[in-house]
Design an enzyme around this catalytic site. Sequence first.
Site, PDB file in Angstrom:
ATOM      1  N   LEU A 132      42.456  43.580  32.303  1.00 54.00           N
ATOM      2  CA  LEU A 132      41.643  42.283  32.748  1.00 54.00           C
ATOM      3  C   LEU A 132      42.879  41.340  32.784  1.00 54.00           C
ATOM      4  O   LEU A 132      43.849  41.408  32.309  1.00 54.00           O
ATOM      5  CB  LEU A 132      41.065  41.921  31.449  1.00 54.00           C
ATOM      6  CG  LEU A 132      39.733  42.677  30.845  1.00 54.00           C
ATOM      7  CD1 LEU A 132      39.097  42.201  29.538  1.00 54.00           C
ATOM      8  CD2 LEU A 132      38.665  42.931  32.145  1.00 54.00           C
ATOM      9  N   ASP A 133      42.446  40.332  33.806  1.00 53.92           N
ATOM     10  CA  ASP A 133      43.350  38.923  33.722  1.00 53.92           C
ATOM     11  C   ASP A 133      43.694  38.627  32.505  1.00 53.92           C
ATOM     12  O   ASP A 133      42.735  38.596  31.500  1.00 53.92           O
ATOM     13  CB  ASP A 133      42.750  38.111  34.800  1.00 53.92           C
ATOM     14  CG  ASP A 133      42.446  38.553  36.067  1.00 53.92           C
ATOM     15  OD1 ASP A 133      43.178  39.631  36.636  1.00 53.92           O
ATOM     16  OD2 ASP A 133      41.725  37.997  36.828  1.00 53.92           O
ATOM     17  N   LYS A 134      45.001  37.898  32.479  1.00 54.54           N
ATOM     18  CA  LYS A 134      45.280  37.334  31.164  1.00 54.54           C
ATOM     19  C   LYS A 134      44.288  36.361  30.603  1.00 54.54           C
ATOM     20  O   LYS A 134      44.018  36.435  29.494  1.00 54.54           O
ATOM     21  CB  LYS A 134      46.935  36.579  31.280  1.00 54.54           C
ATOM     22  CG  LYS A 134      47.239  35.839  30.142  1.00 54.54           C
ATOM     23  CD  LYS A 134      48.670  35.219  30.425  1.00 54.54           C
ATOM     24  CE  LYS A 134      49.069  34.417  29.339  1.00 54.54           C
ATOM     25  NZ  LYS A 134      50.224  33.909  29.664  1.00 54.54           N
ATOM     26  N   ARG A 163      37.159  36.435  41.092  1.00 54.08           N
ATOM     27  CA  ARG A 163      37.703  35.254  41.532  1.00 54.08           C
ATOM     28  C   ARG A 163      37.847  34.864  42.823  1.00 54.08           C
ATOM     29  O   ARG A 163      37.598  33.892  43.557  1.00 54.08           O
ATOM     30  CB  ARG A 163      38.897  35.011  40.820  1.00 54.08           C
ATOM     31  CG  ARG A 163      38.788  35.216  39.184  1.00 54.08           C
ATOM     32  CD  ARG A 163      40.413  35.407  38.554  1.00 54.08           C
ATOM     33  NE  ARG A 163      41.081  34.130  38.691  1.00 54.08           N
ATOM     34  CZ  ARG A 163      42.393  34.307  38.481  1.00 54.08           C
ATOM     35  NH1 ARG A 163      42.968  35.264  37.828  1.00 54.08           N
ATOM     36  NH2 ARG A 163      43.118  33.204  38.676  1.00 54.08           N
TER      37      ARG A 163
END
Length: 246
Positions: free
Chosen positions: A53-55, A153
Amino acid sequence: MKNEPAIIFENEDFIAINKQAGMLSIPDRIQSQASLKDILREKYSDIYTVHRLDKETSGVIVFAKHEVMHKYLSQQFENRETEKYYTGFVTGTLAEKQGTVDIPIIEHPVKKGLMITTAKGKDSVTDYEVLEEFGPFSYTQFTIFTGRTHQIRVHMKHLGHPIACDELYGNGKHVLLSALKKNFKLSAKEEEERPILSRLGLHAGKLVLKDLSGKKHELEAPLPKDMKALLQQLRKIYSHKLKDLL
């Protein structure tokens, strides 16, 4: 163990964690901070990356505990057999309340770490459905059928409605209550207003996969406090505005 991860489910083959926003899934190139994988390695000698997952994205993430499970889960993701559901806040009001974004994504040729849509990219498919509308934001559910970097995104930017607080694909502005609520007054105890949401407004809420025996596991992570607080405030403010119009 420091920074004890919130375990959703665990057996001898894999572990599912509710990752906090702001934590790296796996180590970055410069070892800027301890990642979730680093923390898990303190307790488990063998931890294998299945996905990430993105930070700034919170929610369900899974790690395998041995090579057989790693290969098994990796194949599920690659074959699109897993079900991946996210919720998030997109900016503005979408013209189509539900739909599919089927547009390839590739890394920007010059700007490292930035993804763009292009016919030359890898196939990327995102379903979306607006759950609730609040004027400046729409609370939306996403189902992804591919796992490209920054997929949701990038696709939401393509539609002209980036994820709230997205610094790469949106304006990155924090969500302040004063921007939503008329006659807002700062508490006497506060010198400066604290944002309701100050990170990417995206949460991996549910992941469905199968274990080695073929049993299906529905792994869920509740909406985190910051996103829940924003949702509650939006419901409160915009329900009042609706009443004023009636």
